[in-house]
Enzyme design. Sequence first.
Site, mmCIF file in Angstrom:
data_model
loop_
_atom_site.group_PDB
_atom_site.id
_atom_site.type_symbol
_atom_site.label_atom_id
_atom_site.label_comp_id
_atom_site.label_asym_id
_atom_site.label_seq_id
_atom_site.Cartn_x
_atom_site.Cartn_y
_atom_site.Cartn_z
ATOM 1 N N LEU A 154 80.554 54.485 -7.640
ATOM 2 C CA LEU A 154 79.608 53.698 -8.428
ATOM 3 C C LEU A 154 78.313 54.468 -8.646
ATOM 4 O O LEU A 154 77.999 55.408 -7.917
ATOM 5 C CB LEU A 154 79.317 52.378 -7.717
ATOM 6 N N CYS A 155 77.558 54.040 -9.640
ATOM 7 C CA CYS A 155 76.266 54.613 -9.998
ATOM 8 C C CYS A 155 75.388 54.725 -8.752
ATOM 9 O O CYS A 155 75.338 53.782 -7.972
ATOM 10 C CB CYS A 155 75.610 53.715 -11.037
ATOM 11 N N PRO A 156 74.773 55.844 -8.558
ATOM 12 C CA PRO A 156 74.652 57.029 -9.399
ATOM 13 C C PRO A 156 75.598 58.161 -9.010
ATOM 14 O O PRO A 156 75.435 59.290 -9.466
ATOM 15 C CB PRO A 156 73.211 57.453 -9.152
ATOM 16 N N ASP B 4 83.362 53.817 -13.377
ATOM 17 C CA ASP B 4 82.156 52.992 -13.228
ATOM 18 C C ASP B 4 81.652 52.610 -14.621
ATOM 19 O O ASP B 4 81.393 53.487 -15.453
ATOM 20 C CB ASP B 4 81.091 53.787 -12.476
#
Length: 90
Positions: free
Chosen positions: A28-30, A55
């Site tokens: 997931l981000c980042p 994502d």
Amino acid sequence: MSVDLLKHHAYLAGMTDDSHVLDATGLLCPLPVLKARKRLQALASGDALTVMADDPAAIVDVPHFCAEAGHHLVSTEVDGDIQTYVIQKK
């Protein structure tokens, strides 16, 4: 897109080893962008990195990262939940 198909895309782009392919699915981000940045640091200018991510934020984050860092986003492909990006290092 399967990892084998991703490697085939990398082969067609003239990249013959796994150092030019980043499987960031499940991150997931980042993290997809952070891992892409780290992998690009090891490449020579003009080399391309193929990144696979799932994502939803990557569809915004990867192009923004390329623009900010001066890399060229060669292509973006979406196949279901999987996004595939080819980034050419500046």
